[in-house]
Design a protein around this motif. Structure first.
Motif, PDB file in Angstrom:
ATOM      1  N   LYS A 224       0.844  -1.204   0.000  1.00 40.89           N
ATOM      2  CA  LYS A 224       0.000   0.000   0.000  1.00 40.89           C
ATOM      3  C   LYS A 224       0.868   1.237   0.000  1.00 40.89           C
ATOM      4  N   ARG A 225       0.412   2.249  -0.705  1.00 38.53           N
ATOM      5  CA  ARG A 225       1.152   3.504  -0.704  1.00 38.53           C
ATOM      6  C   ARG A 225       0.543   4.389   0.376  1.00 38.53           C
ATOM      7  N   PRO A 226       1.364   4.937   1.274  1.00 36.78           N
ATOM      8  CA  PRO A 226       0.779   5.792   2.319  1.00 36.78           C
ATOM      9  C   PRO A 226       0.089   6.994   1.679  1.00 36.78           C
ATOM     10  N   LYS A 228      -0.277   9.918   2.689  1.00 42.56           N
ATOM     11  CA  LYS A 228       0.486  11.173   2.829  1.00 42.56           C
ATOM     12  C   LYS A 228       1.593  11.300   1.777  1.00 42.56           C
ATOM     13  N   SER A 229       1.968  10.172   1.172  1.00 44.67           N
ATOM     14  CA  SER A 229       3.053  10.229   0.183  1.00 44.67           C
ATOM     15  C   SER A 229       2.588  10.878  -1.122  1.00 44.67           C
ATOM     16  N   VAL A 230       1.286  10.997  -1.291  1.00 47.78           N
ATOM     17  CA  VAL A 230       0.786  11.716  -2.468  1.00 47.78           C
ATOM     18  C   VAL A 230       0.474  13.136  -1.993  1.00 47.78           C
ATOM     19  N   VAL A 231       1.265  14.055  -2.481  1.00 47.61           N
ATOM     20  CA  VAL A 231       1.158  15.439  -1.973  1.00 47.61           C
ATOM     21  C   VAL A 231       0.245  16.237  -2.898  1.00 47.61           C
ATOM     22  N   LEU A 232      -0.929  16.562  -2.407  1.00 49.49           N
ATOM     23  CA  LEU A 232      -1.866  17.346  -3.216  1.00 49.49           C
ATOM     24  C   LEU A 232      -1.947  18.765  -2.655  1.00 49.49           C
ATOM     25  N   ALA A 233      -2.604  19.642  -3.412  1.00 46.54           N
ATOM     26  CA  ALA A 233      -2.761  21.033  -2.941  1.00 46.54           C
ATOM     27  C   ALA A 233      -3.518  21.017  -1.612  1.00 46.54           C
ATOM     28  N   PRO A 270      -4.030  17.934 -15.317  1.00 43.26           N
ATOM     29  CA  PRO A 270      -2.966  17.581 -16.262  1.00 43.26           C
ATOM     30  C   PRO A 270      -2.293  16.247 -15.916  1.00 43.26           C
ATOM     31  N   PRO A 271      -1.607  15.668 -16.890  1.00 45.88           N
ATOM     32  CA  PRO A 271      -0.931  14.379 -16.633  1.00 45.88           C
ATOM     33  C   PRO A 271       0.118  14.505 -15.526  1.00 45.88           C
ATOM     34  N   GLY A 272       0.281  13.424 -14.781  1.00 43.44           N
ATOM     35  CA  GLY A 272       1.340  13.378 -13.766  1.00 43.44           C
ATOM     36  C   GLY A 272       1.089  14.235 -12.547  1.00 43.44           C
ATOM     37  N   SER A 273      -0.188  14.522 -12.257  1.00 46.80           N
ATOM     38  CA  SER A 273      -0.463  15.359 -11.086  1.00 46.80           C
ATOM     39  C   SER A 273      -0.796  14.511  -9.853  1.00 46.80           C
ATOM     40  N   GLY A 274      -0.927  13.203 -10.050  1.00 43.29           N
ATOM     41  CA  GLY A 274      -1.127  12.316  -8.903  1.00 43.29           C
ATOM     42  C   GLY A 274      -2.538  11.766  -8.773  1.00 43.29           C
ATOM     43  N   LYS A 275      -3.329  11.827  -9.837  1.00 43.07           N
ATOM     44  CA  LYS A 275      -4.728  11.347  -9.751  1.00 43.07           C
ATOM     45  C   LYS A 275      -4.771   9.842  -9.435  1.00 43.07           C
ATOM     46  N   THR A 276      -4.073   9.065 -10.274  1.00 46.30           N
ATOM     47  CA  THR A 276      -4.116   7.610 -10.063  1.00 46.30           C
ATOM     48  C   THR A 276      -3.447   7.239  -8.745  1.00 46.30           C
ATOM     49  N   SER A 277      -2.317   7.880  -8.472  1.00 45.20           N
ATOM     50  CA  SER A 277      -1.597   7.550  -7.228  1.00 45.20           C
ATOM     51  C   SER A 277      -2.486   7.835  -6.022  1.00 45.20           C
ATOM     52  N   THR A 366      -9.558  12.058 -15.885  1.00 43.05           N
ATOM     53  CA  THR A 366      -9.414  12.616 -17.227  1.00 43.05           C
ATOM     54  C   THR A 366      -8.409  13.769 -17.219  1.00 43.05           C
ATOM     55  N   ASN A 367      -7.776  13.974 -18.366  1.00 43.06           N
ATOM     56  CA  ASN A 367      -6.894  15.133 -18.532  1.00 43.06           C
ATOM     57  C   ASN A 367      -7.661  16.275 -19.196  1.00 43.06           C
ATOM     58  N   HIS A 368      -8.849  15.975 -19.728  1.00 43.63           N
ATOM     59  CA  HIS A 368      -9.601  16.986 -20.480  1.00 43.63           C
ATOM     60  C   HIS A 368     -11.059  16.984 -20.069  1.00 43.63           C
ATOM     61  N   ILE A 398       7.073  20.494  -0.183  1.00 42.98           N
ATOM     62  CA  ILE A 398       6.897  19.285   0.647  1.00 42.98           C
ATOM     63  C   ILE A 398       7.650  18.117  -0.015  1.00 42.98           C
ATOM     64  N   LEU A 399       7.472  17.988  -1.330  1.00 42.84           N
ATOM     65  CA  LEU A 399       8.145  16.886  -2.046  1.00 42.84           C
ATOM     66  C   LEU A 399       9.663  17.033  -1.933  1.00 42.84           C
ATOM     67  N   PHE A 400      10.133  18.263  -2.094  1.00 38.66           N
ATOM     68  CA  PHE A 400      11.572  18.544  -2.031  1.00 38.66           C
ATOM     69  C   PHE A 400      12.137  18.148  -0.664  1.00 38.66           C
ATOM     70  N   SER A 440       4.646  19.523 -13.529  1.00 38.15           N
ATOM     71  CA  SER A 440       3.852  18.466 -12.865  1.00 38.15           C
ATOM     72  C   SER A 440       4.639  17.881 -11.701  1.00 38.15           C
ATOM     73  N   MET A 441       3.912  17.292 -10.767  1.00 35.95           N
ATOM     74  CA  MET A 441       4.564  16.630  -9.632  1.00 35.95           C
ATOM     75  C   MET A 441       5.382  15.433 -10.114  1.00 35.95           C
ATOM     76  N   ALA A 442       4.877  14.763 -11.171  1.00 35.38           N
ATOM     77  CA  ALA A 442       5.613  13.607 -11.693  1.00 35.38           C
ATOM     78  C   ALA A 442       6.961  14.049 -12.246  1.00 35.38           C
ATOM     79  N   LEU A 444       8.670  16.720 -11.325  1.00 32.88           N
ATOM     80  CA  LEU A 444       9.530  17.085 -10.187  1.00 32.88           C
ATOM     81  C   LEU A 444      10.112  15.840  -9.532  1.00 32.88           C
ATOM     82  N   GLN A 445       9.256  14.848  -9.348  1.00 28.25           N
ATOM     83  CA  GLN A 445       9.711  13.602  -8.704  1.00 28.25           C
ATOM     84  C   GLN A 445      10.876  12.987  -9.500  1.00 28.25           C
ATOM     85  N   GLY A 446      10.681  12.882 -10.812  1.00 29.10           N
ATOM     86  CA  GLY A 446      11.729  12.316 -11.664  1.00 29.10           C
ATOM     87  C   GLY A 446      13.016  13.117 -11.591  1.00 29.10           C
TER      88      GLY A 446
END
Ligand SMILES: Nc1ncnc2c1ncn2[C@@H]1O[C@H](COP(=O)(O)OP(=O)(O)OP(=O)(O)O)[C@@H](O)[C@H]1O
Length: 468
Positions: A224-226, A228-233, A270-277, A366-368, A398-400, A440-442, A444-446
């Motif tokens: 399981k992914r915690p 809190k590890s997905v940082v949203l606004a 937008p893509p890579g913002s953490g929706k699925t995560s 969705t992205n659109h 926070i991610l940094f 995107s957060m994705a 930044l993560q990369g």
């Protein structure tokens, strides 16, 4: 004398004695001939003896079969599990685990079986790496094992002529046989197998995918992914989490008012913002599974879709990704030109489902969002719409700090410097955002994975793109 005067013999009286005398002769000859033949012919005697023996043996065999069947009925009890039932996988896994325990203890093989099948699974470790594991399970054939002192026979049979139409897998059954007096062991054994399967899922997220009209676990359960590890606004995660918790607490409220107990969520951005995560982490935090539904899947038609949505496993979210790609033009065509047979109206119908008390939680992404048909996102189908946007300065910081702060031993950098760099990053992002440029957060993560803290802040302007 005229010949006519000669006395005429009575033809009837003449004929009769002649016939009679003939019969008397033959009947007296035949028995003696038969007797002589039977007595004197050794071949016949041997054949007759053999025939009697054959009949005797057949009768004995028949009575043995009937007797054995009757005895079996009285003394043995069988349990059939077919591969349509979840207990099937549980039982095979349980058998294989008993094998492993026995092998670990260096004891004699636990089952008397010579036909094994291999099942390869990929196990994910805590540090994210994975390894392939082999499990030996009972293959098709007959096996014997002892359970709590009782001998059991396991017959695994595979149907070769027909197969499951939807999934293309052959039908299989395992039949367990034991003495009638031990029938009480079956439920115990199955509970043990179920508990073992559930234990393997503890603390893990199970992803299901559609196999024809059924949902099947896809791969091994994931760590399981915690949440809190997905940082949203700020406030976004809390908003969705509190909504779903309120929904789960109001089952009775829905039932009392006759409202279908379902809730639909649409996460857009937008893509890579953490929706699925985020959806995965949320499912994990609530101990829910995820059923991933791909609307462009070949062979998926309105009726199958309806069935799948109405029969999702308990405690699971149905996840439909990139919903815009599926229905933005009310026609669904995949890259190779294949047109899905799911119609837009069929999809809406499936979303509405039959008004049942069954819980149903659907997440769409969705992205659109602007491309979506208003019919799809009306309340009742989508009850909560949430924008998950590119990184805000707060999210990026926070991610940094998670990447470079605290216990990071690879870098010789003080906590103070991390804080100072984080402040620089915040200012930098604010400036870029004023120019309508985002990241995107994705991305930044990369970038953080590839760079050290100082390098990341120095070069991160390159990541920004004009907001679409
Ligand atoms: N807000 C976030 N917090 C932490 N990690 C994030 C966040 N957003 C994205 N990531 C990371 O970026 C990667 C991609 O994220 P994810 O697939 O969840 O994005 P998405 O919004 O669903 O993208 P898409 O719209 O393309 O499906 C994941 O590895 C995830 O860890």
């Amino acid at each position: 004398m005229l010949p006519t005067e000669a006395p005429q013999p009575d033809l009837t009286t003449l004929a009769q004695p002649a016939t009679l005398s003939g019969n008397v002769e033959s009947s007296s000859i035949a028995p003696s001939f038969l007797k002589n033949f039977l007595n004197d012919n050794p071949y016949f005697q041997a054949g007759f003896g053999l025939m009697t023996l054959g009949v005797g043996l057949t009768v004995m065999r028949k009575s043995l079969v009937v007797g054995t069947a009757a005895l079996r009925r009285r003394m043995l009890v069988t349990l059939e599990i077919n591969n349509k039932d979840r207990a099937y996988e549980w039982f095979l896994a349980w058998m294989s685990s008993q094998h492993a325990i026995q092998a670990q203890k260096r004891l004699a093989p636990w089952t008397r079986s010579h036909q094994l099948s291999v099942e390869t699974t990929v196990e994910q470790r805590k540090n994210g790496s994975s390894s392939a594991m082999f499990k030996l399970v009972a293959g098709p054939g007959t096996h014997y094992f002892q359970y709590k002192g009782a001998w059991m026979q396991v017959k695994r049979e595979r149907e070769t002529k027909s197969m499951h139409l939807m999934s293309g897998t052959p039908w299989e059954t395992v039949t367990l046989t034991t003495l009638s007096r031990d029938r009480g062991l079956f439920p115990q054994l199955l509970s043990e197998a179920r508990d073992l399967a559930m234990k393997g899922h503890e603390g893990k997220l199970v992803i299901h995918t559609a196999w024809g009209i059924e949902w099947r676990p896809f791969g091994q359960p994931r760590l399981k992914r915690p949440l809190k590890s997905v940082v949203l606004a700020p406030g976004v995660a809390e908003n969705i989490e509190s909504d779903i918790k309120a929904f789960l607490d109001r089952r009775q409220w829905y039932a009392d008012r006759g409202i279908p107990y379902r809730r639909g969520y649409l996460l857009h951005g937008p893509p890579g913002s953490g929706k699925t995560s985020f959806i995965q982490a949320l499912a994990g935090s609530l101990s829910y599974d995820i059923c991933v539904l791909n609307l462009s899947e070949r062979g998926l038609a309105d009726d199958k879709l309806f069935h799948l949505l109405s029969n999702a496993p308990e405690r699971s979210f149905v996840l439909i990704e990139d919903i815009d790609a599926a229905f933005n033009k009310r026609v669904q065509t995949s890259e190779d030109g294949y047109q899905s047979s799911v119609t837009f109206s069929g999809f809406l119908n499936a979303l509405d489902g039959v008004a049942s008390g069954e819980e149903r939680i659907i997440f769409m992404t969705t992205n659109h969002v602007e491309k979506l048909d208003p019919a799809l996102i009306r309340p009742g189908r989508v009850d909560l719409m949430q924008l998950i946007d590119d990184a805000t300065p707060e999210q990026a910081c926070i991610l940094f700090e998670r990447f470079y702060g605290g216990r990071d031993i690879q870098q010789e950098i003080s906590e103070e410097e991390v804080k100072a760099l984080s402040t620089t990053l915040r200012t930098l992002i604010q400036q870029e955002m004023e120019n309508e440029r985002t990241v995107s957060m994705a991305a930044l993560q990369g970038f953080f994975i590839r760079n050290d803290a100082r390098g990341a802040v120095a070069k991160c302007r390159d990541l920004f793109t004009q907001r679409r």
